[in-house]
Write an enzyme that holds these catalytic residues in place. Structure first.
Site, PDB file in Angstrom:
ATOM      1  N   SER A 664      17.637 -48.343  21.168  1.00  0.00           N
ATOM      2  CA  SER A 664      17.389 -49.667  20.618  1.00  0.00           C
ATOM      3  C   SER A 664      17.466 -49.624  19.083  1.00  0.00           C
ATOM      4  O   SER A 664      18.520 -49.327  18.532  1.00  0.00           O
ATOM      5  CB  SER A 664      16.043 -50.196  21.120  1.00  0.00           C
ATOM      6  OG  SER A 664      15.911 -51.568  20.863  1.00  0.00           O
ATOM      7  N   ASP A 737      21.798 -55.823  29.745  1.00  0.00           N
ATOM      8  CA  ASP A 737      20.734 -55.743  28.734  1.00  0.00           C
ATOM      9  C   ASP A 737      20.175 -57.140  28.465  1.00  0.00           C
ATOM     10  O   ASP A 737      20.924 -58.066  28.182  1.00  0.00           O
ATOM     11  CB  ASP A 737      21.312 -55.140  27.443  1.00  0.00           C
ATOM     12  CG  ASP A 737      20.233 -54.742  26.443  1.00  0.00           C
ATOM     13  OD1 ASP A 737      19.171 -55.389  26.414  1.00  0.00           O
ATOM     14  OD2 ASP A 737      20.453 -53.783  25.690  1.00  0.00           O
ATOM     15  N   HIS A 771      17.855 -53.159  29.324  1.00  0.00           N
ATOM     16  CA  HIS A 771      17.697 -52.484  28.027  1.00  0.00           C
ATOM     17  C   HIS A 771      17.286 -51.026  28.212  1.00  0.00           C
ATOM     18  O   HIS A 771      17.714 -50.144  27.476  1.00  0.00           O
ATOM     19  CB  HIS A 771      16.654 -53.227  27.197  1.00  0.00           C
ATOM     20  CG  HIS A 771      16.605 -52.806  25.763  1.00  0.00           C
ATOM     21  ND1 HIS A 771      17.683 -52.895  24.925  1.00  0.00           N
ATOM     22  CD2 HIS A 771      15.590 -52.282  25.013  1.00  0.00           C
ATOM     23  CE1 HIS A 771      17.353 -52.453  23.723  1.00  0.00           C
ATOM     24  NE2 HIS A 771      16.092 -52.072  23.752  1.00  0.00           N
TER      25      HIS A 771
END
Length: 797
Positions: A664, A737, A771
């Site tokens: 991330s 995601d 994610h």
């Protein structure tokens, strides 16, 4: 700023047009498996999660479901208004669920396995206020049932003919009498789901009317009128109140899309919050129009508290105007409280008070101001058992967090004031238990409450339990984790804290649950080491300084049977964070006394392949909140250089064989470090965002817009510096995601940019993954890709 916005955007357009002409080579690949040593540890069981009933008499241990097959992730999913819905069972997609559970009587220590129905996975127990029963959602492929757990016997039974609608939040609430349950159910006889038209009946149109409406880059939004129909169909529920013993039930009101429905402490009223049209195609359901109403339990309207319009004009870092955080006050039979912004919801407005607390007693037609705060209330306040409130306010610019005790008449008593990031001065949080009004309650015992916290110190975390006198604010330490272990308080089993449930672990001792009764310790569980090979791993906290004096740290992990003096290929894994000052940036986090476990897509699996790891290497970005990112590049490069130099000084790292990775915002960091330094041999970037022009209204804690700080946005975007990335980089992303800002297109375009500029890059797009990656095949493939990439470009460079 050296460039005009129009000039910058024109340059970007030309760059993107050029890159779009480059051919992209994609190939369908079968799933890989990592080395056997990694697979063995990956399959080790996890420590069960604890769940304690409100009366502190029973403990349920829940074994989580991990690594579902990708075939399960491939099942139908609807992405509507920021929610992910399983259309087959009308529940959430990706819910946390458990396949095994056991209950322990904390008085007799009798253990009872819970007989979870075949074909079902269950959620965490939600207990009645008297602690005698709990409701659990049971997720089946085609429905969501409600199960009842009896504490005295450990038996599970289904509430027949009651199918919960779990698509729009938690659908169950206990009534105050602990005998009835409020359930938001699938609407009976609702008919078949809407069918998508075979052809479009026209274009999808959006329009704005000249007023500013900044918004983050949300995902999973409504995209068409058909999506709106699906949202209505799957999220609409009927409120039903059912007697859990007799099965007698009654409907309350008409069906609607309820974000919550909670009973008053006296059980005579329901507080409902209902979403309705018109919807938005650029905002999630939390911003949709909202009616907040009080009903009689039969469904008759008593009072409308608010009719909130579509919240499409909220300033950055702002809040909705009008009532928010509405809930029952537990100290009265039927009184509601809510917070209201006094600054128009705009944090940039200068006002003496930013929030006020309002209160209305049945019949709710004369609300009055109860108290005011200078800054914005943070989170949901906690109520004490004697009718007071524990509330936090936060001022973003200074990061000041203040905690107040709100008296029964609205008076404020300051309990704590500190920098929110100052972990060393954190007094902890009140110990609370579920109450009979839908709120958690902090028990006041002889004028005192219990506080529990992480106990951050320069030597690492030492969790604690304190008893604080509310009149004098004096604290007495009741429990502290010993220096050579890591032990946390799971629950205080008595109001005075003399009897505790704890979770204890050490570098050599796996996590287990213990009872401590007036100092006498009893082990409730005896879980054994699930991965003995990891006990040959060594680790220690390492501290050092950046050239400008900012204190830094990492946890050094060395592989099994490491030979002193051997220089190893090394992985630095990090996630940058911003701080307002160097003192808080340099504070220690974590503990060297944790039991090492490795699961999922963890980078710690590199230990089993002979790498040293600099885990959670701190890369603080220090400065004023309005400008700290102006020096983001310089600060993360300086921090990374200092980490490598320290590892080399320790004699464990070969400076030519260091890889960097992150997930991330850590992936964003990784790409920037490769673009702006030559410290690393290669990088791994998972689920990142690389082009900040695609997040123009802020990201992380950056609150300036692209048009207010164009130079910072462009300089921080590794996409626009892709021509400088001359080290190999592996990009991994979930195809589904749903994290704000990290659309899969971020990695797709980053791959194109690096490839177009002649860089060495590999892009792995994982089907069905979000994610984070959860499917077994996806997890194994990710680990295999990571090991192969660093073996090729770091270890065997």
């Amino acid at each position: 700023m050296g460039h005009s916005v129009s000039g910058i955007l024109d340059k970007m357009t030309r760059t993107i047009s050029f890159l779009a002409c480059a051919a992209i080579a994609f190939a369908q690949s079968t799933y890989k498996k990592p080395p056997e040593a990694i697979r063995k540890v990956l399959n080790a069981p996890a420590t069960p999660a604890p769940n304690v009933n409100p009366t502190r008499t029973h403990l349920v241990l829940l074994e989580p479901d991990r690594y579902p097959p990708v075939s399960e992730l491939a099942e139908p999913m609807l992405r509507l208004a920021g929610r992910r819905i399983n259309p087959r069972n009308n529940g959430p997609r990706g819910e946390v669920s458990y396949g095994k559970a056991e209950m322990i009587d904390l008085t007799t220590l009798r253990r009872t396995p819970l007989a979870i129905p075949a074909g079902a996975r269950v959620g965490a127990p939600q207990w009645s206020a008297d602690g005698k029963m709990a409701a659990l959602l049971a997720y089946y492929p085609d429905r969501v049932d409600v199960l009842m757990l009896t504490a005295t016997t450990g038996s599970l039974r289904v509430l027949p003919g009651l199918h919960a609608n779990a698509a729009f939040g938690d659908p169950i609430e206990w009534m105050p009498d602990s005998k009835r349950l409020l359930v938001r159910t699938v609407v009976p006889a609702r008919g078949p789901a809407p069918q998508e038209p075979p052809t479009a009946i026209g274009p999808d149109v959006q329009e704005s009317f000249g007023r500013a409406a900044p918004a983050p880059t949300y995902q999973d939004l409504l995209k068409s009128e058909f999506d709106e129909k699906l949202f209505d169909y799957y999220c609409t529920s009927q409120i039903v109140i059912v007697d859990v013993l007799s099965g007698q039930r009654s409907e309350a009101g008409k069906p609607g899309i309820f974000s919550s429905a909670t009973p008053s402490p006296d059980g005579k009223y329901l507080l409902t919050q209902r979403v309705h049209r018109p919807y938005s195609w650029v905002l999630p359901s939390q911003r949709f129009p909202l009616d907040i109403e009080i009903w009689q339990t039969g469904g008759a309207l008593v009072k409308q508290i608010a009719a909130q319009p579509l919240a499409d004009r909220i300033p950055i870092d702002g809040v909705r105007t009008g009532p928010r955080n509405v809930g029952w006050a537990p100290e009265q039979p039927a009184a509601i409280v809510w917070w209201e912004a006094m600054d128009g919801g705009n944090p940039k407005e200068k006002v003496p008070h930013r929030d006020r607390l309002m209160r209305a007693v049945a019949p709710f037609d004369q609300p009055r101001e109860f108290t005011k705060l200078e800054e914005r209330i943070q989170g949901f306040p906690l109520w004490t058992s004697d009718g007071r409130m524990w509330a936090n306010e936060y001022e973003r610019r200074s990061r000041r967090l203040r905690t107040f005790l709100v008296g029964k008449e609205g008076g404020l008593t300051l309990v704590e004031s500190r920098n929110q990031q100052d972990r060393y001065r954190d007094i902890g949080a009140p110990v609370s238990t579920p109450g009979d009004s839908g709120r958690r309650i902090v028990t006041v015992d002889n004028g005192s409450i219990l506080l529990t916290g992480t106990g951050a110190t320069p030597a690492g975390d030492r969790p604690f339990l304190d008893r604080m006198d509310l009149a004098t604010k004096q604290k007495k330490r009741l429990f502290t984790s010993a220096e050579d272990v890591y032990e946390t308080v799971v629950a205080a089993l008595t109001p005075d804290g003399s009897k505790l449930l704890t979770r204890r672990e050490s570098p050599s001792e796996p996590p287990n649950y213990h009872l401590i009764d007036n100092g006498k310790r009893t082990a409730l569980t005896t879980f054994t080491d699930p991965a003995p090979e990891l006990r040959r791993v060594t680790k220690k906290l390492v501290t050092y300084n950046r050239p400008d004096g900012v204190a830094l740290r990492f946890t050094l992990y060395l592989p099994p049977d490491y030979k002193e003096g051997t220089r190893l290929p090394t992985v630095m894994w990090a996630y940058p964070r911003d701080y307002s000052d160097a003192d808080t940036a340099g504070q220690m986090t974590g503990s060297p006394n944790r039991f090492t476990t490795v699961s999922g897509i963890s980078h710690l699996f590199f230990l089993l392949q002979g790498y040293a790891i600099l885990d959670d290497a701190t890369l603080p970005v220090v400065g004023d909140l309005e400008s700290f990112n102006n020096s983001y590049i310089e600060q993360i490069v300086a921090g990374a250089k200092a980490a490598i130099e320290k590892a080399v000084e320790l004699g464990v790292t070969d400076p030519r064989r260091v890889g960097v990775g992150g997930h991330s915002y850590g992936a964003f960091m990784t790409a920037n470090l490769l673009a702006h330094s030559d410290l690393f041999a290669a990088g791994i970037a998972r689920s990142g965002a690389y082009n900040r022009t695609l997040t123009p209204f802020g990201f992380q804690t950056e609150r300036r817009t692209l048009w207010e700080a164009p130079d910072t946005y462009l300089r921080m975007s590794p996409f626009l510096n892709a021509n400088k990335i001359n080290e190999p980089i592996l990009l991994i992303h979930g195809a589904a995601d749903n994290n704000t800002g990290t659309f899969p297109i971020q990695s797709e375009r980053m791959y194109t940019a690096i490839r177009g500029n002649g860089g060495t890059v590999r892009f792995v797009l994982l089907p069905y993954e979000s994610h984070g990656y959860s499917g077994r095949e996806s997890v194994e493939h990710t680990l295999a890709e990571m090991v192969e990439w660093f073996d090729k470009h770091v270890k065997n460079r």
